[in-house]
Design a protein around this motif. Sequence first.
Motif, short mmCIF file in Angstrom:
data_model
loop_
_atom_site.label_atom_id
_atom_site.label_comp_id
_atom_site.label_asym_id
_atom_site.label_seq_id
_atom_site.Cartn_x
_atom_site.Cartn_y
_atom_site.Cartn_z
N GLN A 82 -27.62 -24.48 31.81
CA GLN A 82 -26.87 -23.46 31.43
C GLN A 82 -25.65 -23.46 31.07
O GLN A 82 -25.16 -22.71 30.12
CB GLN A 82 -26.81 -22.24 32.47
N VAL A 83 -24.88 -24.67 31.28
CA VAL A 83 -23.53 -25.01 30.85
C VAL A 83 -23.30 -24.80 29.36
O VAL A 83 -22.48 -23.85 28.92
CB VAL A 83 -22.89 -26.32 31.35
N ASN A 84 -24.18 -25.38 28.59
CA ASN A 84 -23.84 -25.29 27.17
C ASN A 84 -24.10 -24.01 26.49
O ASN A 84 -23.16 -23.48 25.76
CB ASN A 84 -24.73 -26.26 26.40
N ASP A 85 -24.97 -23.09 27.12
CA ASP A 85 -25.31 -21.90 26.45
C ASP A 85 -24.05 -20.96 26.99
O ASP A 85 -23.45 -20.09 26.25
CB ASP A 85 -26.70 -21.22 26.91
N ALA A 86 -23.82 -20.97 28.00
CA ALA A 86 -22.58 -20.23 29.04
C ALA A 86 -21.25 -20.46 27.97
O ALA A 86 -20.54 -19.37 27.59
CB ALA A 86 -22.49 -20.57 30.49
N VAL A 87 -20.89 -21.65 27.99
CA VAL A 87 -19.68 -22.04 27.22
C VAL A 87 -19.85 -21.50 25.75
O VAL A 87 -18.85 -21.01 25.13
CB VAL A 87 -19.34 -23.51 27.40
N SER A 88 -21.06 -21.83 25.03
CA SER A 88 -21.01 -21.16 23.74
C SER A 88 -20.83 -19.75 23.57
O SER A 88 -20.28 -19.17 22.47
CB SER A 88 -22.25 -21.61 23.25
N VAL B 218 -20.20 -30.31 25.42
CA VAL B 218 -19.12 -28.98 25.59
C VAL B 218 -18.12 -29.58 24.71
O VAL B 218 -17.47 -28.83 24.19
CB VAL B 218 -18.62 -28.73 26.97
N GLN B 219 -17.70 -30.93 25.30
CA GLN B 219 -16.42 -31.41 24.41
C GLN B 219 -16.83 -31.36 22.84
O GLN B 219 -15.67 -31.21 22.00
CB GLN B 219 -16.02 -32.63 25.11
N LYS B 220 -17.66 -31.41 22.30
CA LYS B 220 -18.23 -31.47 20.93
C LYS B 220 -17.76 -29.91 20.43
O LYS B 220 -17.25 -29.77 19.15
CB LYS B 220 -19.41 -31.64 20.59
N LYS B 221 -17.77 -28.97 21.21
CA LYS B 221 -17.85 -27.67 20.90
C LYS B 221 -16.15 -27.24 20.91
O LYS B 221 -15.75 -26.35 20.36
CB LYS B 221 -18.34 -26.80 21.66
N LEU B 222 -15.39 -27.90 21.56
CA LEU B 222 -13.98 -27.40 21.86
C LEU B 222 -13.16 -27.77 20.66
O LEU B 222 -13.36 -29.34 20.31
CB LEU B 222 -13.51 -28.01 23.15
N LEU B 223 -12.45 -26.85 20.19
CA LEU B 223 -11.44 -27.18 19.22
C LEU B 223 -9.98 -27.62 19.44
O LEU B 223 -9.51 -28.49 19.21
CB LEU B 223 -11.40 -26.20 17.93
N THR B 224 -9.77 -26.69 20.43
CA THR B 224 -8.25 -26.74 20.91
C THR B 224 -8.15 -26.63 22.28
O THR B 224 -7.33 -27.13 22.94
CB THR B 224 -7.33 -25.42 20.50
N GLN B 225 -9.33 -26.14 23.14
CA GLN B 225 -9.23 -25.99 24.53
C GLN B 225 -9.53 -27.56 25.00
O GLN B 225 -10.22 -28.34 24.70
CB GLN B 225 -10.35 -25.05 24.96
N SER C 264 -11.44 -34.31 28.75
CA SER C 264 -10.75 -34.43 27.31
C SER C 264 -9.95 -33.37 26.84
O SER C 264 -9.68 -32.45 27.35
CB SER C 264 -12.17 -34.39 25.98
N GLY C 265 -9.19 -33.49 25.71
CA GLY C 265 -8.14 -32.64 25.10
C GLY C 265 -6.88 -32.51 26.00
O GLY C 265 -7.02 -33.30 26.99
N ILE C 266 -6.17 -31.58 25.79
CA ILE C 266 -5.01 -30.96 26.64
C ILE C 266 -4.99 -31.02 27.99
O ILE C 266 -6.22 -30.25 28.45
CB ILE C 266 -4.23 -30.05 25.97
N PRO C 267 -4.40 -31.59 28.81
CA PRO C 267 -4.67 -31.47 30.28
C PRO C 267 -4.31 -30.34 30.91
O PRO C 267 -3.56 -29.49 30.31
CB PRO C 267 -3.89 -32.56 30.98
#
Length: 325
Positions: free
Chosen positions: A93-99, A124-131, A164-167
């Motif tokens: 469910q993670v992908n759908d929930a985060v999306s 999920v990390q492909k979906k995040l732009l700034t988070q 990934s991204g900002i800690p």
Amino acid sequence: MPINANNIAILGAGAIGQLIYHQLEAADAKAIFITKGVSGTHQQNLTFTNLAKKVSCSLATVIGFTQQEYHPKNLQHQLQNIELVIVCVKAYQVNDAVSSVIKYLPKHCHILLLHNGMGPHLQVQKKLLTQGLSVGTTSQGALKLAPWHVQQTGTGDSHLGPASGIPLVKNLKLLLLNAIPQSLWCDTILTYLWQKLAINAAINPLTTIDKCRNGALADPSYTLLINKIITELVNVAQADGVVLDKLVITNKVYEVITHTASNYSSMHQDVTHKRQTEIDYINGYIISRAKKHHLSCQINEQLLHQIKTIESQYLTIGLSDNPTY
Ligand code: PAF
């Protein structure tokens, strides 16, 4: 001084999500829930039974939305101060929930995934732009007695770390580590995820296929099979750049078998309730990484096949009782 943690949201109101809520609250931090299980925003009475069987009650803000019913403006407004979303849903469910929520979250908001199995972080990390993204794993046990009543059924280690991204900012990291008992921040979190994957890859399918409690796997008749599951996993992890000590992993698996001897694994419970299992993200993840490295993992494939056969008896005929989150 109590911390105003209305800047933390828990996505998913399952047993682990509610357990984390109560642990945050005990550390003076009040989180809110985002869930698809209900519609609209309301105050919800929550009940918690701790390990000593002591019952306590609290009131939580629940932001509910259903698939059909979206209130984008409301959601954006309600989530504008959220700095951390802890995603406590099933791996599938993670992908759908985060999306569903990502577009309503502030740009600096951090996301922490907490589920059994591995793999969703790659989606999920492909979906995040700034988070920024962190991942974690917990061996704490919790059982949902009613939609808003959970009981803690076992203690266990929790490992959290950056993906990934900002800690994650220091004050929220310290808040989590203070609230969740036996929790550690690990910069090499992938090692711990693989270690937990080994525990789930051995215990979950075997207890499901043989319809037994976790403790039954201590029987010597399972030794060879468990050894093969772990050997395949250790080889795949190594090809993936994560070096695991086979003896340490084997000891961990048996430690969990002993500590949770009287429990039914989550996969056993999923099948009992005719729900989709997390097999694709447990043994299935080992197989998909093995394919990438041209390795064979026959035993894990066999277990995946057996669980898929069991699932197919109810999933295809629409009897599934999949939980909303
Ligand atoms: O999935 C589960 O059931 C749990 O992660 C574990 C640790 C195997 C205990 O039952």
